[in-house]
Write an enzyme that holds these catalytic residues in place. Structure first.
Site, PDB file in Angstrom:
ATOM      1  N   ARG A   1       0.838  -1.221   0.000  1.00  0.00           N
ATOM      2  CA  ARG A   1       0.000   0.000   0.000  1.00  0.00           C
ATOM      3  C   ARG A   1       0.866   1.262   0.000  1.00  0.00           C
ATOM      4  O   ARG A   1       0.530   2.271   0.643  1.00  0.00           O
ATOM      5  CB  ARG A   1      -0.950   0.026   1.211  1.00  0.00           C
ATOM      6  CG  ARG A   1      -2.020  -1.053   1.214  1.00  0.00           C
ATOM      7  CD  ARG A   1      -3.027  -0.865   0.082  1.00  0.00           C
ATOM      8  NE  ARG A   1      -4.139  -1.758   0.236  1.00  0.00           N
ATOM      9  CZ  ARG A   1      -4.128  -3.050  -0.124  1.00  0.00           C
ATOM     10  NH1 ARG A   1      -3.052  -3.579  -0.686  1.00  0.00           N
ATOM     11  NH2 ARG A   1      -5.195  -3.805   0.055  1.00  0.00           N
TER      12      ARG A   1
ATOM     13  N   SER B   1     -10.471  -0.233   3.041  1.00  0.00           N
ATOM     14  CA  SER B   1      -9.755  -0.369   4.320  1.00  0.00           C
ATOM     15  C   SER B   1      -9.266   0.999   4.772  1.00  0.00           C
ATOM     16  O   SER B   1      -8.609   1.705   4.016  1.00  0.00           O
ATOM     17  CB  SER B   1      -8.540  -1.280   4.160  1.00  0.00           C
ATOM     18  OG  SER B   1      -8.930  -2.549   3.714  1.00  0.00           O
TER      19      SER B   1
ATOM     20  N   GLU C   1      -4.639   4.405   5.997  1.00  0.00           N
ATOM     21  CA  GLU C   1      -4.316   4.020   4.622  1.00  0.00           C
ATOM     22  C   GLU C   1      -4.658   5.127   3.600  1.00  0.00           C
ATOM     23  O   GLU C   1      -3.800   5.507   2.810  1.00  0.00           O
ATOM     24  CB  GLU C   1      -5.009   2.692   4.287  1.00  0.00           C
ATOM     25  CG  GLU C   1      -4.330   1.914   3.170  1.00  0.00           C
ATOM     26  CD  GLU C   1      -4.691   2.472   1.823  1.00  0.00           C
ATOM     27  OE1 GLU C   1      -3.772   2.826   1.071  1.00  0.00           O
ATOM     28  OE2 GLU C   1      -5.883   2.577   1.522  1.00  0.00           O
TER      29      GLU C   1
HETATM   30  N1  EPU Z   1     -11.382  -9.868  10.445  1.00  0.00           N
HETATM   31  C1  EPU Z   1     -12.084  -9.890  11.626  1.00  0.00           C
HETATM   32  N2  EPU Z   1     -13.013  -8.928  11.822  1.00  0.00           N
HETATM   33  C2  EPU Z   1     -13.280  -7.955  10.927  1.00  0.00           C
HETATM   34  C3  EPU Z   1     -12.549  -7.943   9.717  1.00  0.00           C
HETATM   35  C4  EPU Z   1     -11.603  -8.917   9.500  1.00  0.00           C
HETATM   36  O1  EPU Z   1     -11.887 -10.739  12.476  1.00  0.00           O
HETATM   37  O2  EPU Z   1     -14.152  -7.131  11.172  1.00  0.00           O
HETATM   38  C5  EPU Z   1     -10.406 -10.930  10.187  1.00  0.00           C
HETATM   39  C6  EPU Z   1     -10.905 -11.889   9.102  1.00  0.00           C
HETATM   40  O3  EPU Z   1     -11.714 -12.897   9.631  1.00  0.00           O
HETATM   41  C7  EPU Z   1      -9.613 -12.437   8.552  1.00  0.00           C
HETATM   42  C8  EPU Z   1      -8.669 -11.252   8.669  1.00  0.00           C
HETATM   43  O4  EPU Z   1      -9.219 -10.385   9.655  1.00  0.00           O
HETATM   44  O5  EPU Z   1      -9.132 -13.477   9.346  1.00  0.00           O
HETATM   45  C9  EPU Z   1      -8.426 -10.536   7.357  1.00  0.00           C
HETATM   46  O6  EPU Z   1      -9.656 -10.034   6.849  1.00  0.00           O
HETATM   47  P1  EPU Z   1      -9.976  -9.910   5.265  1.00  0.00           P
HETATM   48  O7  EPU Z   1      -9.678 -11.185   4.588  1.00  0.00           O
HETATM   49  O8  EPU Z   1     -11.345  -9.333   5.140  1.00  0.00           O
HETATM   50  O9  EPU Z   1      -8.912  -8.898   4.710  1.00  0.00           O
HETATM   51  P2  EPU Z   1      -8.249  -7.574   5.326  1.00  0.00           P
HETATM   52  O10 EPU Z   1      -6.867  -7.914   5.781  1.00  0.00           O
HETATM   53  O11 EPU Z   1      -9.149  -6.936   6.328  1.00  0.00           O
HETATM   54  C10 EPU Z   1      -7.086  -6.834   3.120  1.00  0.00           C
HETATM   55  C11 EPU Z   1      -6.959  -5.592   2.299  1.00  0.00           C
HETATM   56  C12 EPU Z   1      -8.213  -5.389   1.454  1.00  0.00           C
HETATM   57  C13 EPU Z   1      -8.350  -6.593   0.539  1.00  0.00           C
HETATM   58  C14 EPU Z   1      -8.445  -7.867   1.386  1.00  0.00           C
HETATM   59  C15 EPU Z   1      -8.430  -9.117   0.551  1.00  0.00           C
HETATM   60  C16 EPU Z   1      -5.509  -4.046   3.481  1.00  0.00           C
HETATM   61  C17 EPU Z   1      -5.411  -2.799   4.292  1.00  0.00           C
HETATM   62  N3  EPU Z   1      -6.742  -4.441   3.141  1.00  0.00           N
HETATM   63  O12 EPU Z   1      -8.148  -6.636   4.033  1.00  0.00           O
HETATM   64  O13 EPU Z   1      -8.013  -4.234   0.663  1.00  0.00           O
HETATM   65  O14 EPU Z   1      -9.507  -6.483  -0.280  1.00  0.00           O
HETATM   66  O15 EPU Z   1      -7.290  -7.945   2.277  1.00  0.00           O
HETATM   67  O16 EPU Z   1      -7.151  -9.315   0.012  1.00  0.00           O
HETATM   68  O17 EPU Z   1      -4.482  -4.638   3.161  1.00  0.00           O
HETATM   69  C18 EPU Z   1      -8.342  -1.856   0.655  1.00  0.00           C
HETATM   70  O18 EPU Z   1      -7.113  -1.723   0.654  1.00  0.00           O
HETATM   71  O19 EPU Z   1      -9.105  -0.854   0.622  1.00  0.00           O
HETATM   72  C19 EPU Z   1      -8.929  -3.187   0.705  1.00  0.00           C
HETATM   73  C20 EPU Z   1     -10.253  -3.378   0.792  1.00  0.00           C
END
Ligand code: EPU
Length: 340
Positions: free
Chosen positions: A166, A240, A336
């Protein structure tokens, strides 16, 4: 298209958090030539210059004493076909998702995991967009930009852009220097589906797809995103709101003593990326609001505007969430989207 410059222009419809702010000066840019003209005749001199694409990764704190350039440069085309790849170029103003689907329609795979990310092609390199195991940097070839320092069009290759998680040159030492006008991508002929993410693997399995095409991966990701992430047109947000924090292996080991279920991704350099959404949820902020803004009930990493919020409301909530995570886990979250 004619170049028109406006004074005191509202930006509420031009940022996906729908924060109210006005631009002192505003112009829509439809070609690199138009932008060069503006730069060379000195129209931008003495102004702070702010570039807006889809407005899906910015937080507008308030009115901007700036010259806001809304980049709407269109067009996409195959630049060359190599033995092992297609080089495809798009104007900075093209909608990212429309461009992804265009490449897939042509049979050029590689961008499918980045489907449905809001915003424009020109904004994508700035934060090195990434999702479901693929980052833009892995498919990036080069970009064209107007260098405000020299008034010239330059071509910047992947190394110069300094892509990281990012992050890129354009958020760091060159912030504000370049205005991206077009981006080209290297889409591999030796393609394989990246389906390591549990969400993606499960979605494909659900549809009985053991050897999915790039288009089928794209469809799966569209489904996942529609379920998990709020549509900015219906519930204003910028995806995010924080980066997933990266900690040392030692720090991670300490944290897992208390939090054995902490979701994490080991990085190539030995550090560990934590899930900010999980940290925020555990700190009690999933679905919790302060005034008109809140952390989304289905994905705590997404800050949403329930209606009528200002930049101050957003920053207040972000501060509270950061403080709660810091207090509970000793982990600092970094915002971010770009604060304007
Ligand atoms: N989780 C929770 N509670 C929540 C949200 C997430 O427990 O409310 C846990 C999920 O269960 C999972 C972990 O956190 O174990 C990761 O969650 P998720 O797979 O939804 O992905 P993320 O890490 O929250 C990142 C990117 C997203 C991207 C997704 C999929 C960043 C900052 N965000 O989110 O990117 O779509 O992975 O690859 O790296 C963005 O940058 O705007 C964005 C949406």
């Amino acid at each position: 298209m004619h170049l028109a410059v406006f004074e005191d222009t509202p930006l509420t419809d031009l940022n996906t958090l729908r924060l109210p702010a006005r631009a002192k000066r505003y112009a829509e840019i439809h070609s690199a030539e138009q932008l060069l003209k503006l730069v060379r005749r000195g129209d931008l001199d003495g102004h702070r210059v702010v570039v807006l694409g889809g407005g899906s990764n910015v937080v507008l704190r308030g009115d901007l004493d700036a010259f806001v350039l809304h980049i709407r440069i269109p067009g996409h085309a195959l630049v060359s076909e190599l033995d092992d790849a297609w080089i495809v170029r798009a104007g900075a103003g093209v909608s990212w998702h429309e461009f992804v689907r265009f490449t897939l329609d042509q049979g050029w795979p590689g961008l499918e995991n980045l489907s449905l990310i809001p915003g424009t092609v020109g904004a994508a390199p700035i934060q090195n967009i990434g999702a479901y195991g693929v980052e833009l940097s892995e498919r990036f070839f080069a970009l064209e930009a107007v260098d405000l320092r020299s008034g010239q069009i330059v071509s910047l290759d992947k190394k110069i852009c300094q892509f990281a998680y990012r992050d890129s040159l354009f958020k760091q030492q060159a912030a504000g220097r370049f205005i991206i006008t077009a981006v080209s991508f290297r889409l591999p002929k030796q393609w394989y589906a990246v389906t390591d993410y549990a969400d993606v693997a499960n979605e494909l399995k659900l549809h009985g797809l053991s050897e999915p095409t790039a288009m089928e991966v794209s469809d799966a990701i569209v489904n996942i995103r529609r379920r998990k992430l709020p549509d900015p047109a219906l519930l204003p947000n910028v995806g995010s709101f924080f980066k997933n924090p990266v900690v040392s292996a030692e720090r991670f080991a300490e944290l897992t003593v208390t939090w054995p279920k902490l979701p994490h991704h080991p990085q190539n350099d030995g550090s560990i990326k934590l899930a900010a959404g999980w940290l925020i949820e555990q700190a009690g902020w999933r679905g919790r609001n302060i005034g008109p803004v809140g952390m989304y009930e289905k994905q705590a990493l997404v800050l949403v505007n329930h209606g009528g919020a200002t930049g101050e409301d957003v920053l207040r909530l972000a501060d509270n969430v950061c403080a709660a995570v810091l207090e509970k886990f000793g982990v600092a979250l970094e915002q971010e989207p770009v604060l304007l």
